[in-house]
Design an enzyme around this catalytic site. Structure first.
Site, short mmCIF file in Angstrom:
data_model
loop_
_atom_site.label_atom_id
_atom_site.label_comp_id
_atom_site.label_asym_id
_atom_site.label_seq_id
_atom_site.Cartn_x
_atom_site.Cartn_y
_atom_site.Cartn_z
N PHE A 129 36.59 44.98 30.68
CA PHE A 129 37.67 45.42 32.24
C PHE A 129 38.52 46.77 31.62
CE2 PHE A 129 39.26 41.15 33.95
CZ PHE A 129 38.05 41.33 35.17
N GLN B 66 52.82 43.25 40.19
CA GLN B 66 51.35 44.02 40.31
C GLN B 66 50.87 43.32 41.65
OE1 GLN B 66 48.34 42.51 38.20
NE2 GLN B 66 47.21 44.56 37.13
N HIS C 98 47.45 43.64 44.42
CA HIS C 98 46.55 44.08 43.95
C HIS C 98 45.85 44.77 45.37
CE1 HIS C 98 42.27 43.01 43.85
NE2 HIS C 98 41.86 42.46 42.57
N LEU D 146 42.19 37.68 48.13
CA LEU D 146 41.38 38.80 46.90
C LEU D 146 39.59 39.04 47.72
CD1 LEU D 146 43.09 38.90 44.04
CD2 LEU D 146 43.93 40.00 45.50
N GLU E 77 37.67 42.84 42.31
CA GLU E 77 37.38 44.15 41.82
C GLU E 77 36.11 44.17 42.10
OE1 GLU E 77 41.29 45.98 41.19
OE2 GLU E 77 41.09 43.89 40.35
N ARG F 131 43.92 49.96 39.07
CA ARG F 131 44.73 49.21 39.92
C ARG F 131 45.30 49.59 40.50
NH1 ARG F 131 45.08 42.23 39.09
NH2 ARG F 131 42.87 42.36 39.38
N HIS G 225 49.88 40.54 43.71
CA HIS G 225 49.35 39.62 43.07
C HIS G 225 49.83 38.86 42.15
CE1 HIS G 225 45.14 38.37 41.43
NE2 HIS G 225 45.07 39.42 40.44
N ARG H 59 50.07 45.11 33.75
CA ARG H 59 49.28 44.31 32.93
C ARG H 59 47.35 44.12 33.02
NH1 ARG H 59 45.30 39.63 34.77
NH2 ARG H 59 46.24 39.84 36.56
#
Length: 576
Positions: free
Chosen positions: A122, A236, A238, A252, A255, A286, A351, A386
């Site tokens: 990630f 956060q 997104h 969403l 990603e 992000r 998000h 995050r």
């Protein structure tokens, strides 16, 4: 009509039946402690079930040189130095145990051919440390925890809305609420309470949360009990939430759509990421992609509906069907859109609440004795950005720890004083709302708060906008005194919406006031009037209605972790 009131008693009450709440309840039940879990949503449809990407732990199954120290270093670096180093250490050291627990409960992780748990990259992780189950990791975790709770016969009550924590002399002694269908009241006495009722991202117009979840319930319950909030302004966004239909706005687009080669374009057809991060383009972090999309829209290069285009139609159909099946199905279901042929209209969407209730890192205890907060309700791990995959491991680690802490606290009590006046106040609060017959519509006021937050406290903020937001919020708060509440044949949802409105207003005020105070740009918090990071603001902002905002210094990072903090190259990785 006589109002019926159920009276229940338990050693530990868990509020919230997502991953965090269930993990805490399991820890208590396995130790033979009496526990009751209540949630306003069905437990199999908790927010945890939406988490797709994966769960982090330095298992070193793929990269033997990984370590908890490196995981902590990556977490602290990505937090823009606002995360608590002790919290980061506890989570990263306890992560492997969290994965072991899930395996013990029967969770099926993706594995390599030789049986090792598979781990993938990630963004902003130095090594591969994200374990997963397809693109349904959160759903699989939730199912696993529900199955284990069933095996342990843990009583779980769905459809119970908690309106107030019961506190006497600085110590919690239970909670009060009602059944969403029948309106039956619940008076629940408990030695300790674990609050796991989520964050506050539903107070924005576009959000990845569904209706009636993450309205700021945890924040209001905790603050009215006597707790403080830490960093409520750190939210956060997104980059890719869909715009239509309105009832699903913010859903969403994974990603993975960018990870597989999706391209972002503005209304002029320009691939605009070249302006903002020419090296990483669509694989940037992000916060950067969200800021880029926001800027394009704000400067008039967005679509007529206020978004940008995410296009995967140039990819082979086979790639889309095998690597992006959920994205394909979601867009077909919601918009009758075939993403193999047409681009997707997206916009930044609220998000994740990175701030939350102020807790101590060791056991997530709060300012109120016997009250603990975990999961997205709490704060400390994420700072100003995050790391993807960290939220799922956090709820497992602290679910276990708070379960043990709540049990120990209960065993230390020699007596538990209760307060008839606190209980009477909770009853009267519901009575007064049910009697309210004013002209103001609760749902309309909720929408007004969402519009205010979207307009003035979105991806980019400034002094003028935040002050305008506070003025609008004050006017909404005034109108809230004149609401009408009307339960109907379908149940007591309107009463729940009235409490949601109170939660949203409190969460919005905390967010706006803290965002005004943080006069810098750091991570997810972009101030156009203060574009630079201010070293003097490397502090947590702690908010309460009585004291306003105080600054709290962050402990030093231990050498074994700080020596590993470096820019992580992102070549070929999707930056989360």
């Amino acid at each position: 009509m006589a109002i019926t009131e159920q009276r229940l008693s338990t050693t530990v009450l868990v509020i919230g039946t997502g991953g965090a709440g269930l993990r805490a309840a399991i820890e208590l039940a396995e130790a033979g402690i009496d526990v009751l879990a209540v949630g306003k949503r069905p437990k199999d449809d908790a927010h945890t079930a939406l988490a797709a990407g994966g769960i982090n732990a330095a298992l070193a199954t793929m990269d033997p040189e990984d370590s908890w120290q490196q995981h902590a270093a990556d977490t602290l670096k990505e937090s823009y130095l606002l995360a608590d180093p002790r919290t980061a250490q506890i989570v990263t050291q306890g992560a492997a145990r969290g994965i072991d627990d899930l395996e013990r409960y029967g969770m099926a992780f993706a594995r390599e051919e030789d049986g090792r748990i598979s781990q993938r990259f990630f963004g902003a992780h130095k090594f591969r440390r994200t374990a997963f189950a397809g693109d349904y990791t959160g759903l699989e975790i939730q199912r696993t925890l529900i199955r284990r709770a069933d095996q342990l016969d843990i009583p779980v009550l769905d459809g119970i809305y908690i309106t107030r924590l019961l506190v006497h002399d600085g110590a919690v002694f239970g909670a009060y609420g009602f059944d969403l269908t029948h309106g039956t009241r619940y008076l629940i006495h408990a030695d300790a309470v674990i609050l796991a009722a989520g964050g506050h991202t539903r107070i924005w117009r576009r959000t990845s949360s569904r209706r009636d979840e993450n309205m700021g319930d945890s924040f209001r319950l905790a603050v009215e009990a006597g707790c403080r909030l830490r960093d409520p302004e750190l939210v956060q966004f997104h980059p890719s939430g869909i715009i239509e239909p309105e009832n699903a706005a913010g859903t969403l687009v994974s990603e993975a759509a960018r990870g597989e080669g999706g391209i972002l374009r503005n209304v002029l057809g320009e691939r605009f990421m070249a302006r903002y991060d020419p090296d990483r383009m669509e694989l940037s972090t992000r916060d950067r992609v969200a800021l880029a999309a926001y800027t394009e829209i704000k400067e008039g290069r967005g679509t007529p509906k206020g978004g940008v285009w995410l296009d995967v139609s140039h990819l082979p159909r086979q790639t889309i069907m095998t690597r992006l099946p959920r994205v394909y199905q979601t867009l077909l279901d919601l918009q009758m859109l075939d993403i193999t042929r047409e681009p997707i209209e997206i916009a930044p969407t609220a998000h994740y609440s990175m701030g939350g209730v102020w807790v101590r890192p060791e056991d997530h205890s709060t300012d109120v004795r016997g009250l603990y907060a975990i999961g997205e309700a709490s704060s400390g791990l994420h700072g100003a950005n995050r790391l993807g995959g960290n939220s799922l491991i956090e709820l497992l680690v602290y679910g276990r720890i708070t379960g043990q802490a709540a049990a120990a606290y209960s065993q230390s009590l020699t007596a538990q004083p209760r307060s008839a006046s606190a209980t009477a106040h909770a009853r009267a609060e519901i009575d007064d709302l049910l009697a309210a017959d004013g002209p103001e519509n609760v749902r309309a006021l909720q929408r007004a708060i969402r519009n205010t937050m979207t307009e003035h406290a979105g991806v980019v903020r400034d002094d003028e906008g935040l002050r305008a937001g506070l003025a609008e919020l004050a006017a909404i708060e005034k109108r809230m005194a004149d609401v009408g509440v009307h339960p109907d044949i379908a149940g007591y949802q309107d009463l729940a919406h009235a409490f949601d409105l109170a939660s949203a207003a409190l969460a919005a005020r905390a967010t706006l006031e803290a965002a005004l105070e943080r006069r810098e740009t750091r991570g997810c918090h972009n101030r156009s009037d203060y574009p630079d990071l201010d070293p003097a603001l490397q502090v947590n902002l702690v908010w309460s209605p009585a004291a306003g905002i105080t600054r709290e210094s962050i402990p030093a990072i231990p050498d074994e972790v700080s020596s590993l903090m470096e820019e992580v190259p992102t070549d070929g990785k999707l930056a989360e």
